[in-house]
Design a protein around this motif. Sequence first.
Motif, PDB file in Angstrom:
ATOM      1  N   ASN A  49      47.542  47.156  53.951  1.00 14.02           N
ATOM      2  CA  ASN A  49      48.498  46.767  53.124  1.00 14.02           C
ATOM      3  C   ASN A  49      48.216  46.376  51.356  1.00 14.02           C
ATOM      4  OD1 ASN A  49      48.760  43.712  51.403  1.00 14.02           O
ATOM      5  ND2 ASN A  49      48.969  43.273  53.836  1.00 14.02           N
ATOM      6  N   PRO A  50      49.340  46.802  50.324  1.00 19.64           N
ATOM      7  CA  PRO A  50      49.336  46.686  49.236  1.00 19.64           C
ATOM      8  C   PRO A  50      48.069  45.693  48.457  1.00 19.64           C
ATOM      9  CG  PRO A  50      51.411  47.693  49.056  1.00 19.64           C
ATOM     10  CD  PRO A  50      50.781  46.672  50.759  1.00 19.64           C
ATOM     11  N   PHE A  51      49.013  44.504  48.278  1.00 15.19           N
ATOM     12  CA  PHE A  51      48.216  43.619  48.513  1.00 15.19           C
ATOM     13  C   PHE A  51      47.106  43.579  48.268  1.00 15.19           C
ATOM     14  CE2 PHE A  51      46.658  38.572  48.845  1.00 15.19           C
ATOM     15  CZ  PHE A  51      47.181  38.773  47.251  1.00 15.19           C
ATOM     16  N   LEU A  52      45.924  43.372  49.838  1.00 12.91           N
ATOM     17  CA  LEU A  52      45.237  43.317  50.327  1.00 12.91           C
ATOM     18  C   LEU A  52      43.984  43.982  48.975  1.00 12.91           C
ATOM     19  CD1 LEU A  52      45.201  42.363  54.035  1.00 12.91           C
ATOM     20  CD2 LEU A  52      44.309  40.998  51.611  1.00 12.91           C
ATOM     21  N   LYS A  53      44.847  45.694  48.760  1.00 12.26           N
ATOM     22  CA  LYS A  53      43.752  46.567  48.259  1.00 12.26           C
ATOM     23  C   LYS A  53      43.732  47.124  46.975  1.00 12.26           C
ATOM     24  CE  LYS A  53      43.170  50.338  50.469  1.00 12.26           C
ATOM     25  NZ  LYS A  53      43.628  51.426  51.185  1.00 12.26           N
ATOM     26  N   ASN A  54      44.592  46.094  46.526  1.00 11.59           N
ATOM     27  CA  ASN A  54      45.011  46.027  44.579  1.00 11.59           C
ATOM     28  C   ASN A  54      44.443  44.648  44.745  1.00 11.59           C
ATOM     29  OD1 ASN A  54      45.345  48.683  45.382  1.00 11.59           O
ATOM     30  ND2 ASN A  54      47.455  48.342  45.121  1.00 11.59           N
ATOM     31  N   GLU A  55      45.164  44.184  44.937  1.00  9.40           N
ATOM     32  CA  GLU A  55      44.552  42.825  44.135  1.00  9.40           C
ATOM     33  C   GLU A  55      43.481  42.124  44.902  1.00  9.40           C
ATOM     34  OE1 GLU A  55      46.641  41.442  41.680  1.00  9.40           O
ATOM     35  OE2 GLU A  55      48.259  43.103  41.977  1.00  9.40           O
ATOM     36  N   LEU A  56      42.665  41.986  46.038  1.00 14.46           N
ATOM     37  CA  LEU A  56      41.659  41.105  46.452  1.00 14.46           C
ATOM     38  C   LEU A  56      40.769  42.367  46.732  1.00 14.46           C
ATOM     39  CD1 LEU A  56      42.860  39.046  49.461  1.00 14.46           C
ATOM     40  CD2 LEU A  56      42.414  38.387  47.458  1.00 14.46           C
ATOM     41  N   LEU A  57      40.622  43.498  47.527  1.00 13.74           N
ATOM     42  CA  LEU A  57      39.540  43.958  47.414  1.00 13.74           C
ATOM     43  C   LEU A  57      39.177  44.257  46.072  1.00 13.74           C
ATOM     44  CD1 LEU A  57      38.592  46.253  48.994  1.00 13.74           C
ATOM     45  CD2 LEU A  57      39.349  48.146  48.216  1.00 13.74           C
ATOM     46  N   PRO A  58      39.113  44.387  44.833  1.00 16.83           N
ATOM     47  CA  PRO A  58      38.395  44.636  43.596  1.00 16.83           C
ATOM     48  C   PRO A  58      37.763  43.576  42.988  1.00 16.83           C
ATOM     49  CG  PRO A  58      40.502  45.531  43.279  1.00 16.83           C
ATOM     50  CD  PRO A  58      40.555  45.235  44.457  1.00 16.83           C
ATOM     51  N   SER A  59      38.408  42.346  43.722  1.00 14.15           N
ATOM     52  CA  SER A  59      37.622  41.168  43.194  1.00 14.15           C
ATOM     53  C   SER A  59      35.911  41.246  43.756  1.00 14.15           C
ATOM     54  CB  SER A  59      38.620  39.821  43.413  1.00 14.15           C
ATOM     55  OG  SER A  59      39.543  39.716  42.361  1.00 14.15           O
ATOM     56  N   LEU A  60      36.405  41.652  45.158  1.00 17.25           N
ATOM     57  CA  LEU A  60      35.662  41.500  46.802  1.00 17.25           C
ATOM     58  C   LEU A  60      34.375  42.005  46.080  1.00 17.25           C
ATOM     59  CD1 LEU A  60      38.081  41.280  49.604  1.00 17.25           C
ATOM     60  CD2 LEU A  60      35.987  38.847  49.005  1.00 17.25           C
ATOM     61  N   GLU A  61      34.577  43.497  45.152  1.00 19.08           N
ATOM     62  CA  GLU A  61      34.050  44.464  45.179  1.00 19.08           C
ATOM     63  C   GLU A  61      32.507  44.422  43.748  1.00 19.08           C
ATOM     64  OE1 GLU A  61      35.375  48.415  47.293  1.00 19.08           O
ATOM     65  OE2 GLU A  61      35.701  48.354  45.150  1.00 19.08           O
ATOM     66  N   ASN A  62      33.597  43.360  42.919  1.00 21.38           N
ATOM     67  CA  ASN A  62      32.723  42.541  41.354  1.00 21.38           C
ATOM     68  C   ASN A  62      32.332  41.852  41.402  1.00 21.38           C
ATOM     69  OD1 ASN A  62      34.912  41.496  40.871  1.00 21.38           O
ATOM     70  ND2 ASN A  62      36.597  43.019  39.491  1.00 21.38           N
ATOM     71  N   GLY A  63      32.049  40.920  42.841  1.00 19.02           N
ATOM     72  CA  GLY A  63      31.809  40.021  42.232  1.00 19.02           C
ATOM     73  C   GLY A  63      32.306  38.229  42.534  1.00 19.02           C
ATOM     74  N   LYS A  64      33.280  38.822  42.306  1.00 23.20           N
ATOM     75  CA  LYS A  64      33.996  37.663  41.245  1.00 23.20           C
ATOM     76  C   LYS A  64      34.782  36.742  43.263  1.00 23.20           C
ATOM     77  CE  LYS A  64      36.573  39.276  37.332  1.00 23.20           C
ATOM     78  NZ  LYS A  64      38.463  39.643  36.977  1.00 23.20           N
ATOM     79  N   LEU A  65      34.567  37.502  44.071  1.00 20.63           N
ATOM     80  CA  LEU A  65      35.176  36.827  45.504  1.00 20.63           C
ATOM     81  C   LEU A  65      34.433  37.375  46.669  1.00 20.63           C
ATOM     82  CD1 LEU A  65      39.035  37.172  45.665  1.00 20.63           C
ATOM     83  CD2 LEU A  65      37.705  34.570  45.711  1.00 20.63           C
ATOM     84  N   LEU A  66      34.187  36.745  47.421  1.00 18.36           N
ATOM     85  CA  LEU A  66      32.805  36.357  48.552  1.00 18.36           C
ATOM     86  C   LEU A  66      33.593  36.430  49.816  1.00 18.36           C
ATOM     87  CD1 LEU A  66      30.166  34.826  47.465  1.00 18.36           C
ATOM     88  CD2 LEU A  66      29.879  37.468  47.688  1.00 18.36           C
ATOM     89  N   GLY A  67      33.581  37.723  51.213  1.00 23.91           N
ATOM     90  CA  GLY A  67      33.939  37.580  52.254  1.00 23.91           C
ATOM     91  C   GLY A  67      33.528  37.741  53.652  1.00 23.91           C
TER      92      GLY A  67
END
Length: 357
Positions: free
Chosen positions: A94-112
């Motif tokens: 899914n492009p939205f999840l990989k391009n929009e959310l994944l970076p934020s989850l990897e750089n400390g902006k979001l948690l999952g």
Amino acid sequence: MAIKELKEIKVLEDLIANLLKPYVRKIDCEAYYPRDFLMELGKSGLLRSQGLDEKEFRFREVRVVEEIAKVCMTTAFNLWCHLASLTYLRKSGNPFLKNELLPSLENGKLLGGTGLSNPMKYYAGIESLHLKAKRTAGGYIVSGQLPSVSNLGHDHWFGIIASVNEQERIMAYVPCHAKGLKLKEKLEYLGVNGSATYACSFHDVFIPDDWIIAQQADEFVKKIRPAFVLYQIPLGLGVIEASIQSIEKVCNKQGGCNHFLDIQPDELLSNVNPLKEKVYHLSEFSDPGKHWKELLQVRLDVVYLTLKAVQTGMLHHGGAGYLQKSDPSRRLRESYFLANLTPTVKHLEKMIQSFVF
């Protein structure tokens, strides 16, 4: 060891010393959620996958979980939840999840969080799926209840699997603030109450197509389950190593009478070192799923050794370990949580003996 690895170890050590160790008792006794520490892990770059081979970041993340678990398994478990979440998106198309959310989850902006305890039991033939989905314009409507999902908060996301019909199941990524989703915090556990665990009730929650991780969840689960299990193993390794270190510190107390106890640190070390080597070796395979049964066996062996190590630690510490706020008693409670973490001990035994998932 490369310079880059040395720098990463120093960064992790500093984070643990400054943002985790001072709060361990609060996490254990007051259900304090170590959000700041988890966010800083991402900001430090320790969770980024960009530019790295999958084997590289997987090995690094296994080691990070292990080091944190030596100090606080609750926090390491929270990280495991987050890493499982990262795995879902890293494997998704899914492009939205990989391009929009994944970076934020990897750089400390979001948690999952994970949300896959019930689905993993479903695929092992232990439970039925708790969530149901109906196709609608632009997405799905999901209803049902998940009794326990950890590492959640208002701005967190987590994975789910819902049944559309007898042949079709979808996997999605859902924000905790989604309309129709209600969270009720759970704090009645024997330990690990600082894990931000909630019961999640879905009341006609709209899941747009942008949030769909996989349209064919049955096949997708096969891609994510090796990492799902692999990242759990260092939870036990860290607790075992911390138990051994604590036993060594009290070996000469009370006239050295601990030397008369049946199990000594050397025995635990001789047990854990081969398991550590197996875990590191498995983490460096391009496809750990090809070694699925071995992975399950190591996961089970580590749980049993964790239980043995913390029990030994309690005996060596004696009355001092029996205090509610002591480190040995905390590790004892953490170990029983690990034994009941999906896949549980009996779940693992079933999978290994019948070799199904």
